[in-house]
Write an enzyme that holds these catalytic residues in place. Sequence first.
Site, mmCIF file in Angstrom:
data_model
loop_
_atom_site.group_PDB
_atom_site.id
_atom_site.type_symbol
_atom_site.label_atom_id
_atom_site.label_comp_id
_atom_site.label_asym_id
_atom_site.label_seq_id
_atom_site.Cartn_x
_atom_site.Cartn_y
_atom_site.Cartn_z
ATOM 1 N N LYS A 1 0.849 -1.200 0.000
ATOM 2 C CA LYS A 1 0.000 0.000 0.000
ATOM 3 C C LYS A 1 0.881 1.245 0.000
ATOM 4 C CE LYS A 1 -3.955 1.894 2.607
ATOM 5 N NZ LYS A 1 -4.859 1.656 3.751
ATOM 6 N N SER B 1 -9.846 1.816 2.853
ATOM 7 C CA SER B 1 -8.948 2.537 1.989
ATOM 8 C C SER B 1 -7.942 1.667 1.229
ATOM 9 C CB SER B 1 -8.177 3.567 2.819
ATOM 10 O OG SER B 1 -7.310 2.926 3.729
ATOM 11 N N SER C 1 -10.086 -0.429 7.080
ATOM 12 C CA SER C 1 -9.454 -0.209 5.770
ATOM 13 C C SER C 1 -8.758 -1.414 5.164
ATOM 14 C CB SER C 1 -8.460 0.950 5.860
ATOM 15 O OG SER C 1 -9.139 2.172 5.783
#
Lengths: 95, 494
Positions: free
Chosen positions: B79, B158, B182
């Site tokens: 990420k 997210s 997330s």
Amino acid sequence: MALDEATVRKIAKLARIKVPENEVPTLAEELSKIIEWIEQLNEVDTENVTPMTSMAEMVMPKRADKVTDGNYPDRVLSNAPNPEGPFYTVPKVIE
Amino acid sequence: MSELTELTIAEARDGLVNRKFSSVELTDVHIRAVEAARDLNAFVTETLDLAIERAKASDDRRAKGKPAGGMDGIPIAVKDLFCTEGVLTTASSHILDGFIPPYESTVSQNLRDAGSVMLGKTNMDEFAMGSANVTSFYGAVKNPWYVNDGKDRVPGGSSGGSAAAVAANISLGAAGSDTGGSIRQPASFCGVVGMKPTYGRCSRWGMVAFASSLDQAGPLTRTVRDAAIMLQAMAGHDSKDSTSSTEPVPNFEASITGEIKGLKIGIPSEYRIDGMSSEIEGLWSQGVEMLKDAGAEPLEVSLPHTKYALPTYYIVAPAEASSNLARYDGVRYGLRVDAETLDEMYETTRGEGFGQEVRRRIMMGAYVLSAGYYDAYYVKAQKLRTLILKDFSDAFKKVDAILTPTTPFAAFAIGEKMDDPVQMYINDVFTVPSSLAGLPAITVPAGLSNEGLPLGLHLITKPFGEETLFCVADVLENLVSFHTKPAYLSKDAR
């Protein structure tokens, strides 16, 4: 409590975020809605409740007060916008 | 595309150990998968040359009989909020334009030390603030799952790029981060496994901060076993993070025994929220029945403060974000928008550099922390957090784990739920309470919605009880036997 436009301008200033004047009314409305929604917490009696300060019961670890890192200004400045020599730069702050 | 992209991490590990293929071969097919799936927009930055370099190094280590660690040679995605040395790190924000960290985050360093091969940095909601991956400065990510109605679905957020990459067989696993859901919500939307360990298990050092008392890194993978393998590589004490736990890290994979007889599984009545759809209720009851058939004992438990978790979260998280994001000032890194005075430079840089949702949350945070309101909002929320944690502690006196749905609905179309921020926040209604209490939790794909989109079931346990989670989740995964693939993978082009 609803947030008025003056409050939105004030918190934008506190947060150092430039908010275009035409976005102020929408923000006031959106933030008011969120505030109204979070105010449901007031129905819970928390008179004798201790606020949570940490996830787990742990003592803050401490280390010896010694310099363990540093001495590479080039790396530190490698991402700086317009650095000058070993310095960051900002607009002039002294008249 | 290739059989090698369909492997689990465990299978790839065996293949590498038994010399069925090399890391270069394995990495090469994944590089082609990255290139072929660019339309999903799962990556902000691809690091394909670096991947080949690291794959070669992995093969060299293996040839010398000295493999690095449990993930040597395994291609993964990271990420874009883990700082990666020499590789652009943006947190999907305009304000981090051009930021190339001169250091590596502890978690991504741990993954490197374990030998894994980074394919690239995945797209995400800006500063991890969002549940649909639509707030990214680099554009929305498409969910590889869709149905024939012409609408692209969100991958959740997210960690949307991470979830999409794993679901679309682009990477064998991905590192994500979870503040209020997330990792787990996008994993559920994309039909993969997502795990948030106990707060403190993974170091936060070098992770772009959102809400420091909640942020926690974790893996997204295709199986529970893979999540155990990947968490093993990510976790561990780190003196550079003062909240990093010194609790010993057990062998997570060894906890997968297939044996859950006698375990007590809590079913919290408060999670039966108003207007819960029948498909979510059905999925949940099915999960309860399956665990019961496997020998576990389901028990009703009560978590009375559940309904206050979301509003509590939306005080705590923005407050901490407003403080954390004060560092983006245009002086030391990232975007600078020039202005006459220093204050104007801060304001224009931050006004242009932050997207709408981030600006809204920072201002919300500045408001709840401002003079005169601190006690009414922030202290109140921290008191609620004590009550939410106590609910869980009481429940865990009676049960070993808690089973809930992961999300209140399946993936929605890009552009939906955008009109009212509170509607978007509902996405995390089942994941936020365990985040506020710092508890480990995992989501496992458990079925399809009526429309044909994946839905997940969510297990929560007590602090540092990850072994219980992996054990129960593995049993659930085997019983559910979810093998449907996203529509994207049967596309003719592939």
